[in-house]
Design a protein around this motif. Structure first.
Motif, short mmCIF file in Angstrom:
data_model
loop_
_atom_site.label_atom_id
_atom_site.label_comp_id
_atom_site.label_asym_id
_atom_site.label_seq_id
_atom_site.Cartn_x
_atom_site.Cartn_y
_atom_site.Cartn_z
N HIS A 122 7.77 -11.04 4.99
CA HIS A 122 6.76 -10.00 4.83
C HIS A 122 6.58 -9.57 3.38
CE1 HIS A 122 6.43 -9.38 9.15
NE2 HIS A 122 5.50 -8.49 8.90
N TYR A 123 7.65 -9.62 2.60
CA TYR A 123 7.59 -9.03 1.28
C TYR A 123 8.05 -10.04 0.24
CZ TYR A 123 7.45 -5.09 4.39
OH TYR A 123 7.13 -4.24 5.40
N PRO A 124 7.63 -9.85 -1.03
CA PRO A 124 7.96 -10.83 -2.06
C PRO A 124 9.43 -11.14 -2.19
CG PRO A 124 6.32 -9.26 -2.88
CD PRO A 124 6.76 -8.76 -1.52
N TRP A 125 10.30 -10.11 -1.99
CA TRP A 125 11.74 -10.35 -2.15
C TRP A 125 12.33 -11.13 -0.96
CZ3 TRP A 125 9.57 -5.41 -2.18
CH2 TRP A 125 9.67 -4.69 -0.98
N HIS A 126 11.54 -11.30 0.11
CA HIS A 126 12.01 -12.09 1.24
C HIS A 126 11.64 -13.56 1.11
CE1 HIS A 126 11.93 -8.42 4.20
NE2 HIS A 126 12.98 -8.43 3.42
N THR A 127 10.62 -13.86 0.31
CA THR A 127 9.93 -15.13 0.41
C THR A 127 10.84 -16.33 0.21
OG1 THR A 127 7.90 -14.08 -0.37
CG2 THR A 127 8.01 -16.49 -0.48
N GLU A 128 11.59 -16.36 -0.89
CA GLU A 128 12.35 -17.58 -1.20
C GLU A 128 13.42 -17.89 -0.16
OE1 GLU A 128 14.96 -19.53 -4.85
OE2 GLU A 128 14.01 -17.56 -5.09
N PRO A 197 14.02 0.84 5.21
CA PRO A 197 14.51 -0.31 4.44
C PRO A 197 13.62 -0.69 3.27
CG PRO A 197 13.70 -1.00 6.60
CD PRO A 197 13.75 0.49 6.61
N ILE A 198 12.32 -0.45 3.42
CA ILE A 198 11.40 -0.74 2.31
C ILE A 198 11.71 0.17 1.12
CG2 ILE A 198 8.98 -0.74 1.59
CD1 ILE A 198 8.23 -1.32 4.49
N GLU A 199 11.93 1.46 1.42
CA GLU A 199 12.25 2.41 0.35
C GLU A 199 13.57 2.06 -0.32
OE1 GLU A 199 12.14 6.16 2.28
OE2 GLU A 199 10.00 6.04 2.72
N ARG A 200 14.57 1.67 0.49
CA ARG A 200 15.87 1.29 -0.10
C ARG A 200 15.71 0.08 -1.01
NH1 ARG A 200 17.88 2.33 5.17
NH2 ARG A 200 17.90 0.09 5.63
N GLU A 201 14.90 -0.88 -0.57
CA GLU A 201 14.71 -2.09 -1.38
C GLU A 201 13.95 -1.78 -2.66
OE1 GLU A 201 15.30 -6.07 -2.27
OE2 GLU A 201 16.15 -4.83 -0.65
N LEU A 202 12.98 -0.89 -2.58
CA LEU A 202 12.24 -0.50 -3.79
C LEU A 202 13.16 0.17 -4.81
CD1 LEU A 202 8.89 0.87 -2.30
CD2 LEU A 202 9.19 -1.19 -3.67
N HIS A 203 14.04 1.03 -4.32
CA HIS A 203 14.98 1.69 -5.23
C HIS A 203 15.96 0.67 -5.82
CE1 HIS A 203 13.56 5.50 -3.48
NE2 HIS A 203 14.03 6.05 -4.59
N ARG A 204 16.38 -0.29 -5.03
CA ARG A 204 17.30 -1.32 -5.54
C ARG A 204 16.62 -2.13 -6.64
NH1 ARG A 204 18.56 -6.55 -5.18
NH2 ARG A 204 16.73 -7.01 -3.90
N ASP A 219 9.19 7.22 -16.02
CA ASP A 219 10.49 7.49 -15.40
C ASP A 219 10.38 8.07 -14.00
OD1 ASP A 219 11.76 6.52 -17.63
OD2 ASP A 219 11.90 8.49 -18.60
N LYS A 220 9.29 8.76 -13.71
CA LYS A 220 9.12 9.41 -12.40
C LYS A 220 8.19 8.62 -11.49
CE LYS A 220 10.11 14.05 -14.09
NZ LYS A 220 9.65 15.46 -14.15
N TYR A 221 8.11 7.32 -11.73
CA TYR A 221 7.19 6.49 -10.93
C TYR A 221 7.52 6.56 -9.44
CZ TYR A 221 4.99 2.30 -9.03
OH TYR A 221 4.28 1.43 -8.25
N LEU A 222 8.79 6.35 -9.10
CA LEU A 222 9.17 6.37 -7.68
C LEU A 222 9.06 7.78 -7.08
CD1 LEU A 222 12.26 4.01 -7.32
CD2 LEU A 222 9.89 3.59 -6.69
N ASP A 223 9.30 8.80 -7.91
CA ASP A 223 9.19 10.17 -7.40
C ASP A 223 7.76 10.53 -7.02
OD1 ASP A 223 11.88 10.46 -7.85
OD2 ASP A 223 11.61 11.33 -9.85
N ASN A 224 6.81 9.87 -7.66
CA ASN A 224 5.40 10.17 -7.40
C ASN A 224 4.86 9.42 -6.18
OD1 ASN A 224 5.24 11.85 -9.64
ND2 ASN A 224 4.71 10.16 -11.01
N VAL A 225 5.65 8.50 -5.64
CA VAL A 225 5.22 7.79 -4.44
C VAL A 225 5.36 8.73 -3.25
CG1 VAL A 225 5.66 5.84 -2.90
CG2 VAL A 225 5.89 5.56 -5.38
#
Length: 283
Positions: A122-128, A197-204, A219-225
């Motif tokens: 589903h997501y780019p980090w899953h593809t390979e 899990p999507i949020e955890r992966e984004l933070h990772r 610096d506050k990019y994720l906080d603004n989501v």
């Protein structure tokens, strides 16, 4: 009786329209009848399904078991395997599609007519890793499927479909006696579309970025989501009726003439219909 040229042309035009409608109805009825035909003797047909812990794979195994197939369910967790123990003609085993050793151990368990690669790309980090798992599963089981003149069903999501589609198309054309089907679901409410899990992966992924890249985003990019807005959108878009997908998978395995591609969900039909024409012309 004298008729003008305009009247004759009008009469001919009406005849052509009636003839076209009749021909269209005949073709549709023939297609519907052909689409409804099924293979025989399900109880001697073996199907190996991956990703059976939850979601599509779990529901598909139960449906195939009720239909009479001999099902081998590949589960990654004991909890997923325990949920399938109630099925009569079903065997479950631990299978990690990213591990070649795990795949080869699974092959020793079964005679395979059908293989369902139910992998969530589903997501780019899953593809390979997940795509490599689809390829490894397919190539490992391919000799058995060739021998049985069976079929392969690959699940390709809306966001990660291109790699799975390309692999399936490359596989289909040289192996004309094997049916290779693609099921393309839209967004459905499964563990994969859960926001946590999507949020955890984004933070990772964010924590792995260099300071320069983080500075370019702020610096506050994720906080603004806005998580609440995302959750509202996901609830509105995601369909809770998983049978729309598993019905497509079941048809691909049990139909005498399975389709090349299946689109499940309104969003999948909206996004994925153009490849259907390409598949029809190529096939």
């Amino acid at each position: 009786i004298k008729c003008t040229c305009a009247e004759m042309l009008c009469c001919c035009g009406k005849c052509l329209v009636i003839h076209f409608c009749y021909l269209h109805c005949v073709v549709d009825c023939r297609w519907l009848y052909r689409d409804s035909l099924e293979i025989e003797d399900f109880k001697n047909k073996y199907v190996f399904v991956t990703g059976c812990d939850t979601g599509f794979g779990n529901l598909l195994c139960k449906k195939l078991d009720r239909k009479g197939f001999r099902v081998l369910a590949g589960c990654l967790t004991e909890k997923g395997a325990d949920d399938l123990k109630e099925c009569r003609a079903l065997s479950e085993l631990s299978c990690d599609v990213t591990s070649q050793d795990s795949i080869e151990k699974a092959m020793e368990w079964t005679k395979t007519l059908g293989l369902v690669n139910n992998v969530d790309v589903h997501y780019p980090w899953h593809t390979e890793s997940k795509l490599n798992g689809v390829i490894a599963m397919t190539m490992t089981f391919l000799p058995l499927i060739k021998q049985a003149r069976g079929r392969i069903v690959n699940v390709a999501s809306v966001l990660g479909r291109f790699a799975v589609e390309s692999f399936s198309d490359c596989l289909r054309h040289p192996l004309l006696w094997i049916k290779v089907c693609i099921v393309e679901p839209g967004f459905f409410k499964t563990a994969v579309t859960s926001l946590e899990p999507i949020e955890r992966e984004l933070h990772r992924l964010w924590n792995q970025l260099s300071p320069e890249v983080k500075a370019s985003y702020g610096d506050k990019y994720l906080d603004n989501v806005n998580v609440n807005i995302q959750r509202l959108i996901m609830n509105a878009v995601c369909d809770s009726d998983l049978t729309k997908v598993t019905n497509c998978m079941e048809h691909a395995l049990s139909a005498a003439y399975p389709r090349t591609r299946y689109s499940a969900g309104w969003d999948a039909k909206l996004c994925l219909d153009p490849p259907l024409l390409h598949a029809f012309l190529c096939s």
